[in-house]
Write a protein that holds these residues in place. Structure first.
Motif, PDB file in Angstrom:
ATOM      1  N   LEU A 127       0.985  -1.402  -0.152  1.00  0.00           N
ATOM      2  CA  LEU A 127       0.661  -0.147   0.171  1.00  0.00           C
ATOM      3  C   LEU A 127       1.018   1.047   0.419  1.00  0.00           C
ATOM      4  CD1 LEU A 127      -2.588   1.627  -0.051  1.00  0.00           C
ATOM      5  CD2 LEU A 127      -3.238   0.979   2.653  1.00  0.00           C
ATOM      6  N   THR A 128       2.238   1.013   0.782  1.00  0.00           N
ATOM      7  CA  THR A 128       2.922   2.305   1.108  1.00  0.00           C
ATOM      8  C   THR A 128       3.399   2.916  -0.509  1.00  0.00           C
ATOM      9  OG1 THR A 128       3.464   1.940   3.109  1.00  0.00           O
ATOM     10  CG2 THR A 128       4.646   3.282   2.180  1.00  0.00           C
ATOM     11  N   GLN A 186       1.622   4.556  -3.047  1.00  0.00           N
ATOM     12  CA  GLN A 186       0.669   5.634  -2.569  1.00  0.00           C
ATOM     13  C   GLN A 186       2.121   6.500  -2.637  1.00  0.00           C
ATOM     14  OE1 GLN A 186      -0.142   5.041   1.358  1.00  0.00           O
ATOM     15  NE2 GLN A 186      -1.645   5.649   1.320  1.00  0.00           N
ATOM     16  N   ARG A 187       2.989   6.024  -2.963  1.00  0.00           N
ATOM     17  CA  ARG A 187       4.320   6.629  -3.507  1.00  0.00           C
ATOM     18  C   ARG A 187       4.380   6.281  -5.195  1.00  0.00           C
ATOM     19  NH1 ARG A 187       8.619   5.088   1.598  1.00  0.00           N
ATOM     20  NH2 ARG A 187       7.286   6.315   3.507  1.00  0.00           N
ATOM     21  N   TRP A 225      -0.911  -0.257  -8.169  1.00  0.00           N
ATOM     22  CA  TRP A 225      -1.659   0.031  -7.251  1.00  0.00           C
ATOM     23  C   TRP A 225      -2.039  -1.516  -7.573  1.00  0.00           C
ATOM     24  CZ3 TRP A 225      -3.650   2.408  -3.690  1.00  0.00           C
ATOM     25  CH2 TRP A 225      -4.048   3.617  -2.894  1.00  0.00           C
TER      26      TRP A 225
END
Length: 274
Positions: A64-65, A68-69, A73
């Motif tokens: 997930l991290t 987000q970066r 996905w």
């Protein structure tokens, strides 16, 4: 370190599970000891469940991290799906497998109730649940083998060796988890049954090391951890049901001590620098 050496040491780490299995051959007429051993088994499994969910959740959070970066996905979606599906298959799969087995054998009542010493089928149900525990632990140990193999694959030989030592120590306590329900039902398994249970519970460490040394995939790692978590949760529910019927107080003392034993082995691993 060659691939053969890594895989061989991985097998040794998994087969330390045999150190705890012979206790299943011991019999006692003291009902309290048998109930305590059932709780001890549950406690070890509860710790394993917490440990498994922590490791699988870590991979999920990392994906997930990364997404987000600016990462993928799709990777996060795939890992999340495997987490949920794997957990569900592990949990519900054992339930329906147990139902099918009881229908074939015309057993009476749910699996946990069959532990009551006045009911028929006690031996069959105890051996079935013990083997279910071995299967759940085996899935967990497969993920440990993957970690060993992936460390070796990445060239981190010292880390791989530390993992082998740490997991070997940890696996030595898991044999108690397999035979605990048998002790509660006062069932003495054959040496052949113990051998098969040991292979199912400890053998996957060897397989995981083999696969992990060849490929590195978060999907494989999370998938097997989730399967193990679901299977172990089902078994813990069965053991708790037994404990409530026999003596909830003694069972909880066993759970407490079993959990502490699992925690102690984990702390030894951490102290070793793994």
């Amino acid at each position: 370190m060659s691939s053969i050496q890594v895989v061989t040491l991985g097998a040794v780490a998994g087969l330390t599970i045999f150190l705890g299995l012979p206790i299943g051959r011991l019999q006692t007429r003291d009902r309290r000891i048998r109930i305590f051993l059932n709780g001890l088994s549950a406690g070890i499994l509860v710790f394993l469940l917490v440990d498994i969910l922590e490791n699988a959740g870590g991979v999920l959070e990392d994906s997930l991290t990364t997404a987000q970066r600016g990462g993928s996905w799709g990777t996060f979606a795939g890992v999340s799906t495997l987490y949920a599906v794997g957990f569900g298959v592990g949990l519900m799969g054992l339930l329906y497998l147990a139902k099918a087995t009881r229908r074939r054998r015309a057993s009476v009542g749910p699996g946990a109730m069959a532990y009551a010493e006045t009911l028929p089928g006690t031996r069959t149900e105890a051996l079935r649940l013990g083997m279910s525990i071995a299967a759940g632990i085996g899935l967990h140990n497969l993920s440990e083998g993957l970690a060993i193999g992936q460390a070796a694959h990445a060239g981190e030989v010292s880390l791989a060796l530390l993992l082998i030592i740490g997991f070997g120590l940890h696996n030595a306590t898991e044999g108690f988890g397999i035979v605990g329900p048998l002790a509660a039902a006062n069932v003495r398994p054959s040496w052949g049954w113990l051998f098969i249970a040991g292979l199912i519970g400890g053998g996957p460490t060897f397989l995981g090391t083999l696969v992990g040394n060849a490929v590195s995939s978060p999907y494989v790692f999370v998938g097997f951890l989730a399967l193990a978590a679901g299977a172990i949760l089902y078994v813990v529910g069965e053991l708790f049901s037994v404990g409530r019927k026999l003596s909830w107080e003694i069972t909880l003392w066993g759970v407490l001590i079993g959990f502490v034993i699992g925690l102690a082995t984990e702390l030894v691993v951490v102290a070793s620098g793994i």
